[in-house]
Every structure is written in structure tokens, then in C-alpha cells.
Design a protein around this motif. Sequence first.
Motif, short mmCIF file in Angstrom:
data_model
loop_
_atom_site.label_atom_id
_atom_site.label_comp_id
_atom_site.label_asym_id
_atom_site.label_seq_id
_atom_site.Cartn_x
_atom_site.Cartn_y
_atom_site.Cartn_z
N ALA A 122 -4.66 71.71 17.67
CA ALA A 122 -6.11 71.71 17.81
C ALA A 122 -6.54 72.34 19.13
O ALA A 122 -7.54 73.06 19.20
CB ALA A 122 -6.65 70.29 17.69
N TRP A 123 -5.76 72.08 20.18
CA TRP A 123 -6.08 72.64 21.50
C TRP A 123 -6.07 74.17 21.47
O TRP A 123 -7.03 74.82 21.89
CB TRP A 123 -5.09 72.13 22.54
CG TRP A 123 -5.32 72.71 23.91
CD1 TRP A 123 -6.13 72.21 24.88
CD2 TRP A 123 -4.75 73.92 24.43
NE1 TRP A 123 -6.11 73.04 25.99
CE2 TRP A 123 -5.27 74.09 25.74
CE3 TRP A 123 -3.87 74.86 23.92
CZ2 TRP A 123 -4.92 75.19 26.54
CZ3 TRP A 123 -3.51 75.96 24.71
CH2 TRP A 123 -4.03 76.11 26.00
N ILE A 124 -4.99 74.77 20.98
CA ILE A 124 -4.91 76.24 21.02
C ILE A 124 -5.91 76.87 20.07
O ILE A 124 -6.47 77.94 20.38
CB ILE A 124 -3.47 76.73 20.75
CG1 ILE A 124 -3.33 78.19 21.19
CG2 ILE A 124 -3.08 76.56 19.28
CD1 ILE A 124 -1.91 78.70 21.19
N ALA A 125 -6.18 76.25 18.94
CA ALA A 125 -7.18 76.80 18.03
C ALA A 125 -8.55 76.81 18.69
O ALA A 125 -9.29 77.80 18.61
CB ALA A 125 -7.21 76.00 16.73
N ALA A 126 -8.89 75.72 19.38
CA ALA A 126 -10.19 75.64 20.04
C ALA A 126 -10.29 76.62 21.20
O ALA A 126 -11.32 77.29 21.39
CB ALA A 126 -10.43 74.22 20.52
N ALA A 177 -3.45 81.48 28.02
CA ALA A 177 -2.36 81.19 28.96
C ALA A 177 -2.89 80.51 30.22
O ALA A 177 -2.30 79.54 30.72
CB ALA A 177 -1.63 82.48 29.31
N ALA A 178 -4.00 81.00 30.74
CA ALA A 178 -4.57 80.42 31.95
C ALA A 178 -5.04 78.99 31.71
O ALA A 178 -4.86 78.10 32.56
CB ALA A 178 -5.73 81.29 32.45
N ARG A 179 -5.64 78.74 30.55
CA ARG A 179 -6.11 77.38 30.24
C ARG A 179 -4.95 76.42 30.04
O ARG A 179 -5.03 75.25 30.42
CB ARG A 179 -7.01 77.41 28.99
CG ARG A 179 -8.37 78.01 29.21
CD ARG A 179 -9.14 77.31 30.34
NE ARG A 179 -9.32 75.91 30.07
CZ ARG A 179 -10.43 75.38 29.54
NH1 ARG A 179 -11.45 76.18 29.23
NH2 ARG A 179 -10.54 74.09 29.32
#
Length: 273
Positions: free
Chosen positions: A52-56, A82-84
Motif C-alpha cells: 500500500a505504501w509504494i502504490a500510494a 526511493a527518497a521517500r
Amino acid sequence: MHLDIVQSLSIAGDAAKANDDRTGAGHARAWIIDGATDLGDAGLLGDRGGAAWIAAEADRAFAAAPPGSIEATCRFVFETVAARFAQDRTRPPEAWEIPSAAFLTISVADNALDCAWLGDCPGLLIRDGVAIPIGPAVDVRDDESDLARSVAHHGLGSVRRAAPVLETLRTVRVNPDRRILGIDPAGADHILYSSQPCVAGDELLLMTDGFSAAIDLYRLFARRDLPTLLANEGLHGIAARLRTAEESDPDCARWPRFKRGDDATAIWLRIAG
């Protein structure tokens, strides 16, 4: 040229869990993202699972990307994600829990449709009632079904996966040849691109594999029938057929798969002059 949204839909495979898909569109570009299912408990990124994190985060990055080529947009997304991740992670990750996602993005300008993708989110261009594939050209369904069939004796479709099934999935997840949106900006070097003519009035359908399963896994209808079904039933009608099929096979025996129902997302667009 610009894009008009006809319909969009995103439904979780399990209403008790987060939906790991995202889709969106701007003036002349659109995207669809499918976060790779988490293979462990949340914690790496706080209370939110990695899928869910990477999709958002990828969804936010596509929406925020400055005007430019599709290649520049994709590099911006990879670098932003990548930075996030470096900012949000709570500890070093295990290899199998590094967030990753499949994606397909398109842009239109001057009667050209540009596509970029990694993974298995398929797309179609619809012209004069004919559906023409864009994006991923390789159908990995047989490989996925064979893998699910190989561990079916441990049980498929359960909320809590058996240890051998989980270990099999984790082994696949750390394959160094796996090309997908992740937390390494250098992954953008592997993005696949295509370009083809388009005209005002063409329609586009971008899907996660959870939605395209109606065609390529359950084979509820042929691709050639999709334009008529869209016109008559819309995305919601197709999604209803999809969920009915999954509910008829709760043990994942007729169609070997690792989840009873996958997140299913699609966006239907029209190209306008």
C-alpha cells in the motif's frame, strides 16, 4: 491532445485489508499501479504495509511529475519513491519485504500514444470496436498458475498462508532478474517503452492484473468482446462478473492462485483532440 476519463474503478480483494492498487490521470497522461502483495507483517514502514505504501507514493509521484517526456516522468517517479523510502523506513529491510509494484503509464501528444511499464499491468487501445494490446506483451499467467499449482497441497486462498507457500513466494520475490518499480532509482534503466499512433476518439483501458484476470485467468470472455462489454456494462459490470467467478472457487482449485480475490483496478479513458 488530452485525456477524458470515462470511468475508473478500484475494489479491494478483501474489504478487511488495504487496497494495494492505485490509478490516476492528468491532462495528457494516466497511470495504474499494483503494489506487490506483502509477505509479512507491517512494521518496516510503520503501520502501513509495503504494498500500500509504494502504490500510494508512486501515485503521488506520477501526479506531481513535471511536464516532460514519459522517460523523464518515470525517472522522477523512481527517484521520488526511493527518497521517500529512505525517509519513511524504520529499519533495514529483509530482501523479501522491500516494497515493489508493477505499473503502466501512458501519455498522448501529437497523435502519438507513448507507453512505459514494468511488470504485468496490461492495457488496451480500443478503436472502431477493436481492442489492441499496449504495454506488457508477455503473459505470465501460466507461470503464476503453475507456481500456485505446485504448492496447492499446502492450501491456497487462505487468509494466513502456510509456511511453505510463504517461503515459495518470498523466494520468487528476491529473484535478481525481477524487473519492477522499487526503491532503487537505477531500476528505471529497465523500464520498457513503446509508441504508436493514436487519434481523437480512441479509447484506452489500463488494468491491474486483478482486473484483467477476467480475461486472461478466468477467461470469462475473450478480449475481442471487451469493447462491447464496456459499452453495455461498464467497468462495474465486468468487475461483478470477476467477483462472481472468484466466489464460485473459494478454494482456488479451478483457477490456481494465491488469493481468493485480488485487488482489481481499471481506468477507462478517451483521447480527445
